[in-house]
Motif scaffolding. Structure first.
Motif, PDB file in Angstrom:
ATOM      1  N   SER A 150      14.646 -52.372  -0.452  1.00  0.00           N
ATOM      2  CA  SER A 150      15.598 -51.579  -1.241  1.00  0.00           C
ATOM      3  C   SER A 150      15.030 -50.255  -1.740  1.00  0.00           C
ATOM      4  O   SER A 150      15.767 -49.455  -2.332  1.00  0.00           O
ATOM      5  N   ASP A 151      13.752 -49.996  -1.514  1.00  0.00           N
ATOM      6  CA  ASP A 151      13.183 -48.690  -1.865  1.00  0.00           C
ATOM      7  C   ASP A 151      12.839 -47.881  -0.615  1.00  0.00           C
ATOM      8  O   ASP A 151      12.222 -46.821  -0.706  1.00  0.00           O
ATOM      9  N   ASP A 152      13.247 -48.364   0.555  1.00  0.00           N
ATOM     10  CA  ASP A 152      12.990 -47.666   1.815  1.00  0.00           C
ATOM     11  C   ASP A 152      14.280 -47.062   2.362  1.00  0.00           C
ATOM     12  O   ASP A 152      15.357 -47.208   1.780  1.00  0.00           O
ATOM     13  N   LEU A 153      14.162 -46.411   3.530  1.00  0.00           N
ATOM     14  CA  LEU A 153      15.318 -45.745   4.139  1.00  0.00           C
ATOM     15  C   LEU A 153      15.374 -46.044   5.643  1.00  0.00           C
ATOM     16  O   LEU A 153      14.330 -46.172   6.293  1.00  0.00           O
ATOM     17  N   LEU A 154      16.592 -46.148   6.174  1.00  0.00           N
ATOM     18  CA  LEU A 154      16.778 -46.101   7.621  1.00  0.00           C
ATOM     19  C   LEU A 154      16.912 -44.634   8.010  1.00  0.00           C
ATOM     20  O   LEU A 154      17.699 -43.905   7.405  1.00  0.00           O
ATOM     21  N   LEU A 155      16.175 -44.216   9.017  1.00  0.00           N
ATOM     22  CA  LEU A 155      16.273 -42.834   9.471  1.00  0.00           C
ATOM     23  C   LEU A 155      17.497 -42.678  10.380  1.00  0.00           C
ATOM     24  O   LEU A 155      17.996 -43.661  10.944  1.00  0.00           O
ATOM     25  N   PRO A 156      18.035 -41.457  10.505  1.00  0.00           N
ATOM     26  CA  PRO A 156      19.252 -41.233  11.296  1.00  0.00           C
ATOM     27  C   PRO A 156      19.139 -41.798  12.713  1.00  0.00           C
ATOM     28  O   PRO A 156      18.120 -41.639  13.380  1.00  0.00           O
ATOM     29  N   GLY A 157      20.213 -42.474  13.140  1.00  0.00           N
ATOM     30  CA  GLY A 157      20.266 -43.020  14.495  1.00  0.00           C
ATOM     31  C   GLY A 157      19.645 -44.394  14.651  1.00  0.00           C
ATOM     32  O   GLY A 157      19.692 -44.974  15.740  1.00  0.00           O
ATOM     33  N   MET A 158      19.093 -44.934  13.579  1.00  0.00           N
ATOM     34  CA  MET A 158      18.356 -46.195  13.698  1.00  0.00           C
ATOM     35  C   MET A 158      19.236 -47.324  14.229  1.00  0.00           C
ATOM     36  O   MET A 158      18.874 -48.025  15.181  1.00  0.00           O
ATOM     37  N   LEU A 159      20.394 -47.560  13.620  1.00  0.00           N
ATOM     38  CA  LEU A 159      21.241 -48.680  14.011  1.00  0.00           C
ATOM     39  C   LEU A 159      21.745 -48.538  15.445  1.00  0.00           C
ATOM     40  O   LEU A 159      21.713 -49.491  16.231  1.00  0.00           O
ATOM     41  N   LYS A 160      22.214 -47.360  15.788  1.00  0.00           N
ATOM     42  CA  LYS A 160      22.768 -47.145  17.124  1.00  0.00           C
ATOM     43  C   LYS A 160      21.709 -47.300  18.211  1.00  0.00           C
ATOM     44  O   LYS A 160      21.932 -47.966  19.231  1.00  0.00           O
ATOM     45  N   GLU A 161      20.549 -46.687  17.994  1.00  0.00           N
ATOM     46  CA  GLU A 161      19.514 -46.721  19.026  1.00  0.00           C
ATOM     47  C   GLU A 161      18.935 -48.118  19.217  1.00  0.00           C
ATOM     48  O   GLU A 161      18.714 -48.565  20.351  1.00  0.00           O
ATOM     49  N   THR A 162      18.686 -48.821  18.127  1.00  0.00           N
ATOM     50  CA  THR A 162      18.125 -50.167  18.264  1.00  0.00           C
ATOM     51  C   THR A 162      19.148 -51.118  18.873  1.00  0.00           C
ATOM     52  O   THR A 162      18.802 -51.957  19.716  1.00  0.00           O
ATOM     53  N   TYR A 163      20.407 -51.006  18.458  1.00  0.00           N
ATOM     54  CA  TYR A 163      21.442 -51.895  19.001  1.00  0.00           C
ATOM     55  C   TYR A 163      21.608 -51.682  20.510  1.00  0.00           C
ATOM     56  O   TYR A 163      21.628 -52.643  21.289  1.00  0.00           O
ATOM     57  N   CYS A 164      21.717 -50.427  20.930  1.00  0.00           N
ATOM     58  CA  CYS A 164      21.910 -50.132  22.359  1.00  0.00           C
ATOM     59  C   CYS A 164      20.718 -50.610  23.183  1.00  0.00           C
ATOM     60  O   CYS A 164      20.876 -51.163  24.281  1.00  0.00           O
ATOM     61  N   HIS A 165      19.521 -50.413  22.660  1.00  0.00           N
ATOM     62  CA  HIS A 165      18.317 -50.826  23.381  1.00  0.00           C
ATOM     63  C   HIS A 165      18.251 -52.352  23.493  1.00  0.00           C
ATOM     64  O   HIS A 165      17.938 -52.894  24.564  1.00  0.00           O
ATOM     65  N   ALA A 166      18.556 -53.048  22.399  1.00  0.00           N
ATOM     66  CA  ALA A 166      18.517 -54.517  22.410  1.00  0.00           C
ATOM     67  C   ALA A 166      19.576 -55.105  23.337  1.00  0.00           C
ATOM     68  O   ALA A 166      19.328 -56.086  24.045  1.00  0.00           O
TER      69      ALA A 166
END
Length: 636
Positions: free
Chosen positions: A377-393
């Motif tokens: 809760s004190d960290d950040l997801l950087l832009p594109g994280m969800l899309k790129e990891t989902y597509c790759h997986a």
């Protein structure tokens, strides 16, 4: 009597809908009407998916297996789990189904029992996948022959039909569960108790909540398996000592425990059946959630808003955010509720402070996405994280996907050297190749990976509660199980080290104690799984060494702390891989006072130098002359 319209589905073969534990219990208090078409209440198990056809009734999930309730498909649950989930779960151990518990309260005639015991020990199992009990069978068999009458390791020439009648003649019965998990207690311990064969039990670490541990041999009471076997041999040779176990009541104070008392069980059903209106609690709308982001929150009011914004601002829409407020005392809860009012895909779960592992587990129980992301809760997801990891997986059909992180929002994290980054490899191959090319172990931190939720569920991968460094315990087990892992060599996560209030940033004696416990647990886990990869044992050595360094930093030199055991010393010797680790870990484990004099105070100086030299010679002999560690992994 009040009428209840009830049905059962998805149970095991042979389950009798008209004559079973639940029907017989409920019929004492309610007029039960069995109706398949329009029940008001459905009790279902895990053997099928017929329960999905019942959308307008209260669903009650039942399992006696090592499974956790999924409250996205049920309103209430009956399971082995100690957690009540805010009153929605009843702990009903499987052994309750295997006879009248009042039989275990009957007075025992020890002399008669002793005359019946003409054989040593038995072992009756049909599940060949439980490595722990086979390992124990082989070790104890070195002392005396154990008669195995099941499908597994059968050595008597036939399969036993009447288990209780067979084991009645034996002094001991190996009573190992299929797996070890809090609360998971089955009939394995009940069968020998009923016929007064002394159980040798392994499974539920809190078995003492079910039974009087003085009435059986509890493997969890010993530092190592070898110590437990020594105790069994001692009991076998001493009839008076054996009789002391027999005379003990099976339940504490010879009273039924709260989990099997009928009053407590019917109270749970009364709460359900006495609701003024029948309303469902589970999610009734089928949604296509691709990723569940699980965020444990503890006193991070200064950081939670940018953390949530980093998720909400992703160019990706099919996700849910599950925030577990772990007993925060600042304004974290108010901030979460403010966001929840705006975003319908944000779920808040409030619980008392129970630690990071328990918070993440709670998120896993409630997650509905195909993939899981853990976000502190004190960290950040950087832009594109969800899309790129989902597509790759999705493209590679992965169980686990690794990616890079940075500790600065202005800098890109250093790329990792991994020649197979666009290929699918198994976990051990990933672990070893990562080390070989980067001269360091891959990160254990859970937020640095994307996980397939189904993979975690079928392998029962979750976090050990009440531990610091729980990621280490989780990661090594994950590595052993995954066959579909890859690396996306992009920086997609911002890790903040400076927050002193976060769940993970807590320095104390517990750091040393927990790392030591994790090291020991993982060592035995690798052995049970017949793992021969030297680098994984080297990782355990690193954890032991870290445990020692925490103890040094905290100046926990007084033997009263009892951080290490003789078993730890043995494991350290087997796993150590460089001189500093060998010297510090072994000396600290062997004698803390001596360690303080020689290493910390370094006096007398000549003695300190002499001891260091002696250890250097031992190290060279062990790792060079006897080649304990593979040459290609040696470090000097």
């Amino acid at each position: 009597m009040t009428e209840i319209r009830l049905w059962f589905t998805d149970f095991w073969d042979g389950f009798n809908i008209e004559d079973n534990y639940f029907i017989n219990l409920l019929a004492k208090y309610y007029r039960v009407v069995l109706t398949k078409k329009q029940p008001d209440y459905l009790i279902f198990s895990w053997r099928g998916k017929d329960f999905y056809n019942y959308k307008n009734c209260i669903r009650i999930f039942y399992t006696g297996e090592n499974l956790r309730p999924d409250f996205t498909i049920c309103d209430y649950s009956i399971s082995f789990d100690y957690d009540s989930y805010n009153g929605r779960n009843l702990r009903l151990p499987l052994y309750v189904m295997y006879g009248d518990m009042n039989e275990l309260l009957l007075e025992k005639n020890v002399n008669t029992i002793l005359k019946e015991k003409t054989k040593f020990c038995n072992f009756i199992y049909s599940n060949n996948n439980a490595k722990e009990r086979k390992f124990f069978f082989q070790l104890l068999s070195k002392y005396k022959k154990i008669d195995s009458g099941g499908k597994v390791l059968n050595n008597i020439g036939f399969k036993v039909d009447n288990k209780r009648e067979f084991i009645k003649k034996y002094k001991f019965t190996i009573s190992f569960e299929n797996s070890s998990f809090l609360g998971y207690t089955t009939e394995k311990i009940i069968d020998p108790m009923i016929v007064n064969s002394l159980p040798i039990y392994w499974g539920n670490p809190k078995i003492y909540t079910d039974f009087n541990v003085k009435s059986f041999v509890n493997i969890h009471d010993f530092d190592c398996i070898e110590d437990a076997i020594s105790k069994i041999i001692k009991i076998d040779k001493d009839e008076e000592l054996y009789a002391k176990y027999l005379v003990q009541p099976f339940f504490k104070n010879n009273e039924l425990n709260k989990y099997v008392k009928e009053d407590n069980i019917i109270k749970f059903f009364n709460k359900i059946f006495n609701l003024k209106s029948i309303s469902r609690l589970y999610y009734t709308i089928e949604v296509n959630i691709k990723i569940s982001i699980i965020i444990p929150v503890y006193n991070t009011g200064n950081y939670i808003e940018p953390c949530l914004d980093s998720v909400i601002n992703q160019e990706f829409s099919d996700y849910e955010i599950i925030c577990i407020n772990d007993g925060s005392t600042d304004n974290s809860r108010e901030l979460l509720e403010k966001y929840a009012e705006k975003f319908r895909n944000l779920i808040i779960i409030n619980q008392d402070n129970q630690g990071l592992g328990k918070a993440r587990n709670e998120g896993l129980i409630n997650a509905k996405g195909k993939y899981i992301v853990f976000l502190d809760s004190d960290d950040l997801l950087l832009p594109g994280m969800l899309k790129e990891t989902y597509c790759h997986a999705e493209k590679l059909e992965l169980d686990v996907l690794a990616f890079n992180f940075t500790e600065s929002t202005d800098e890109i994290g250093l790329p990792k050297v991994f020649p197979y980054e666009n290929q699918v490899v198994n976990g051990i191959f990933y672990f070893t190749q990562y080390y070989i090319h980067n001269k360091d172990f891959p990160l254990s931190a859970s937020p640095m990976y994307l996980y397939n939720r189904h993979f975690l569920k079928i392998n029962k991968l979750e976090f050990k509660p009440n531990l610091l460094h729980e990621d280490e315990h989780f990661f090594i087990r994950l590595i052993l199980h995954t066959d579909k892992m890859s690396l996306l060599n992009k920086t997609l996560y911002y890790y903040r080290r400076s927050n002193l209030n976060s769940i993970t940033n807590n320095i104390s004696l517990k750091n040393s104690i927990d790392l030591n416990y994790i090291s020991r647990e993982l060592y035995h886990y690798l052995r049970y799984n017949n793992c021969k990869e030297a680098l994984l044992y080297r990782k355990i050595s690193q954890l032991y060494f870290a445990s020692v360094m925490y103890a040094i930093e905290g100046k926990y030199f007084d033997p009263k702390f009892k951080i290490f055991t003789k078993e730890d010393l043995r494991i350290v010797k087997l796993c150590t891989y460089n001189f500093t680790s060998f010297f510090y870990s072994t000396l600290f484990t062997y004698n803390i006072k001596f360690f303080n004099i020689i290493v910390i105070k370094k006096r007398p100086y000549i003695l300190s130098k002499l001891v260091t030299l002696v250890f250097k010679l031992i190290y060279l002999l062990r790792f060079k002359l006897f080649n304990t560690t593979p040459n290609n992994y040696n470090e000097k």
